[in-house]
Design a protein around this motif. Structure first.
Motif, mmCIF file in Angstrom:
data_model
loop_
_atom_site.group_PDB
_atom_site.id
_atom_site.type_symbol
_atom_site.label_atom_id
_atom_site.label_comp_id
_atom_site.label_asym_id
_atom_site.label_seq_id
_atom_site.Cartn_x
_atom_site.Cartn_y
_atom_site.Cartn_z
ATOM 1 N N VAL A 1 0.860 -1.186 0.000
ATOM 2 C CA VAL A 1 0.000 0.000 0.000
ATOM 3 C C VAL A 1 0.895 1.234 0.000
ATOM 4 C CG1 VAL A 1 -1.807 1.295 1.182
ATOM 5 C CG2 VAL A 1 -1.806 -1.213 1.289
ATOM 6 N N SER A 2 0.657 2.145 -0.950
ATOM 7 C CA SER A 2 1.382 3.409 -0.995
ATOM 8 C C SER A 2 0.371 4.545 -0.998
ATOM 9 C CB SER A 2 2.278 3.488 -2.230
ATOM 10 O OG SER A 2 2.978 4.725 -2.257
ATOM 11 N N VAL A 3 0.523 5.462 -0.061
ATOM 12 C CA VAL A 3 -0.392 6.590 0.068
ATOM 13 C C VAL A 3 0.402 7.862 -0.247
ATOM 14 C CG1 VAL A 3 -2.039 7.741 1.587
ATOM 15 C CG2 VAL A 3 -1.549 5.307 1.913
ATOM 16 N N GLY A 4 0.126 8.467 -1.413
ATOM 17 C CA GLY A 4 0.980 9.556 -1.893
ATOM 18 C C GLY A 4 2.253 8.989 -2.471
ATOM 19 N N ARG A 5 2.117 8.278 -3.602
ATOM 20 C CA ARG A 5 3.225 7.450 -4.097
ATOM 21 C C ARG A 5 4.340 8.269 -4.737
ATOM 22 N NH1 ARG A 5 5.046 4.368 -8.454
ATOM 23 N NH2 ARG A 5 3.559 5.358 -9.875
ATOM 24 N N VAL A 6 3.999 9.289 -5.521
ATOM 25 C CA VAL A 6 5.026 10.053 -6.217
ATOM 26 C C VAL A 6 4.944 11.520 -5.803
ATOM 27 C CG1 VAL A 6 4.935 8.479 -8.186
ATOM 28 C CG2 VAL A 6 3.600 10.578 -8.238
ATOM 29 N N ALA A 7 5.953 12.295 -6.203
ATOM 30 C CA ALA A 7 5.978 13.715 -5.873
ATOM 31 C C ALA A 7 4.744 14.414 -6.450
ATOM 32 C CB ALA A 7 7.252 14.356 -6.407
ATOM 33 N N ASN A 8 4.206 15.353 -5.690
ATOM 34 C CA ASN A 8 3.028 16.134 -6.092
ATOM 35 C C ASN A 8 1.760 15.307 -6.183
ATOM 36 O OD1 ASN A 8 4.529 18.610 -6.365
ATOM 37 N ND2 ASN A 8 5.302 17.848 -8.329
ATOM 38 N N SER A 9 1.745 14.174 -5.497
ATOM 39 C CA SER A 9 0.512 13.402 -5.348
ATOM 40 C C SER A 9 0.080 13.462 -3.885
ATOM 41 C CB SER A 9 0.711 11.945 -5.777
ATOM 42 O OG SER A 9 1.597 11.274 -4.884
ATOM 43 N N THR A 10 -1.221 13.285 -3.666
ATOM 44 C CA THR A 10 -1.773 13.338 -2.312
ATOM 45 C C THR A 10 -2.670 12.139 -2.092
ATOM 46 O OG1 THR A 10 -1.757 15.769 -2.336
ATOM 47 C CG2 THR A 10 -3.114 14.697 -0.667
ATOM 48 N N GLY A 11 -2.452 11.425 -1.005
ATOM 49 C CA GLY A 11 -3.272 10.272 -0.692
ATOM 50 C C GLY A 11 -3.761 10.315 0.743
ATOM 51 N N THR A 12 -5.004 9.885 0.950
ATOM 52 C CA THR A 12 -5.606 9.874 2.273
ATOM 53 C C THR A 12 -6.323 8.548 2.495
ATOM 54 O OG1 THR A 12 -5.969 12.271 2.167
ATOM 55 C CG2 THR A 12 -7.171 11.059 3.856
ATOM 56 N N VAL A 13 -6.093 7.916 3.635
ATOM 57 C CA VAL A 13 -6.771 6.673 3.996
ATOM 58 C C VAL A 13 -7.462 6.873 5.337
ATOM 59 C CG1 VAL A 13 -6.512 4.232 4.574
ATOM 60 C CG2 VAL A 13 -5.131 5.228 2.730
ATOM 61 N N TRP A 14 -8.756 6.551 5.370
ATOM 62 C CA TRP A 14 -9.540 6.585 6.602
ATOM 63 C C TRP A 14 -10.013 5.172 6.907
ATOM 64 C CZ3 TRP A 14 -9.867 11.317 8.966
ATOM 65 C CH2 TRP A 14 -9.662 12.454 8.178
ATOM 66 N N VAL A 15 -9.716 4.672 8.092
ATOM 67 C CA VAL A 15 -10.217 3.367 8.525
ATOM 68 C C VAL A 15 -11.106 3.608 9.735
ATOM 69 C CG1 VAL A 15 -9.658 1.041 9.304
ATOM 70 C CG2 VAL A 15 -8.134 2.205 7.695
ATOM 71 N N THR A 16 -12.421 3.482 9.539
ATOM 72 C CA THR A 16 -13.391 3.695 10.616
ATOM 73 C C THR A 16 -14.089 2.402 11.013
ATOM 74 O OG1 THR A 16 -15.170 4.240 9.063
ATOM 75 C CG2 THR A 16 -13.786 6.059 9.832
ATOM 76 N N GLY A 17 -13.753 1.312 10.315
ATOM 77 C CA GLY A 17 -14.329 0.020 10.622
ATOM 78 C C GLY A 17 -13.820 -1.017 9.644
ATOM 79 N N GLY A 18 -14.211 -2.263 9.855
ATOM 80 C CA GLY A 18 -13.783 -3.338 8.977
ATOM 81 C C GLY A 18 -12.354 -3.769 9.239
ATOM 82 N N GLN A 19 -11.776 -4.476 8.266
ATOM 83 C CA GLN A 19 -10.429 -5.023 8.419
ATOM 84 C C GLN A 19 -9.611 -4.769 7.156
ATOM 85 O OE1 GLN A 19 -9.735 -9.394 8.514
ATOM 86 N NE2 GLN A 19 -8.659 -9.031 10.432
#
Length: 208
Positions: free
Chosen positions: A81-99
């Motif tokens: 898993v890569s969140v914001g993989r390259v320069a000038n990219s933006t990634g957001t992950v929210w885990v509020t439930g599940g697996q």
């Protein structure tokens, strides 16, 4: 019911998984590859080879897990898993439930690999080999744990939790609740050139 994607799955708008099974294991899945994309899972099972949230220059991706199971199947040393993989990219992950499960690879989940990444866990169950917040120069990565159970399952060499890996990378971990378990390696975290870890009212278990 299963939905099969034989090639790379690109989310350039918003998609929801509310049940059934989504399978995309032949190539990487990108959420926000060049534009703005979002994937929300509230139930069901999602099987992906690898997951990139905010994948290329200008990409803005958001993954929200509110329920169900998301399994990253890639093995070896490939980044799961890569969140914001390259320069000038933006990634957001929210885990509020599940697996969320990403333990097959020996590589860590990268939050802010070269771009800007943020991962917030407030509930649910997250099982990964480890986390790296802020990997490459100029990257910014933040992991916030406010609840849930979070496992760093690394058994090979390396750390389970790294904040600020290379020079000019910025990484931070904020923990105000939940449970963080990293008992398979000697260290729970490693602070790099520009990294910080702050643990408030939370439970943290490490190998002694």
């Amino acid at each position: 019911r299963s939905t099969l994607f034989p090639y790379t799955t690109l989310f350039r708008s918003e998609r929801w998984v509310v049940g059934g099974q989504l399978v995309a294991t032949n190539a990487d899945t990108s959420v926000g590859r060049f534009g703005v994309g979002a994937l929300t899972q509230s139930n069901g099972v999602v099987l992906v080879r690898a997951l990139n949230v905010g994948d290329n220059t200008g990409g803005q991706g958001t993954l929200t897990m509110a329920g169900g199971t998301n399994i990253v199947t890639v093995g070896s040393s490939t980044v799961p898993v890569s969140v914001g993989r390259v320069a000038n990219s933006t990634g957001t992950v929210w885990v509020t439930g599940g697996q969320l499960v990403a333990t097959n690879s020996t590589s860590t989940v990268r939050v802010g690999e070269t771009g800007i990444g943020q991962m917030t866990v407030s509930n649910g169950d997250v099982r990964v080999t480890g986390w790296t917040m802020g990997l490459d120069a100029g990257s910014q990565g933040t992991l916030t744990i406010a609840g849930g159970t979070n496992w760093a399952a690394r058994t090979s060499s390396g750390n389970g939790l790294v904040a600020g890996h290379f020079a000019s990378a910025t990484g931070a971990v904020w923990m105000s609740g939940g449970l963080l378990i990293a008992t398979n390696r000697e260290q729970i975290h490693a602070i790099g050139r520009s990294g910080s870890v702050q643990i408030g009212r939370a439970s943290c278990r490490e190998r002694v």
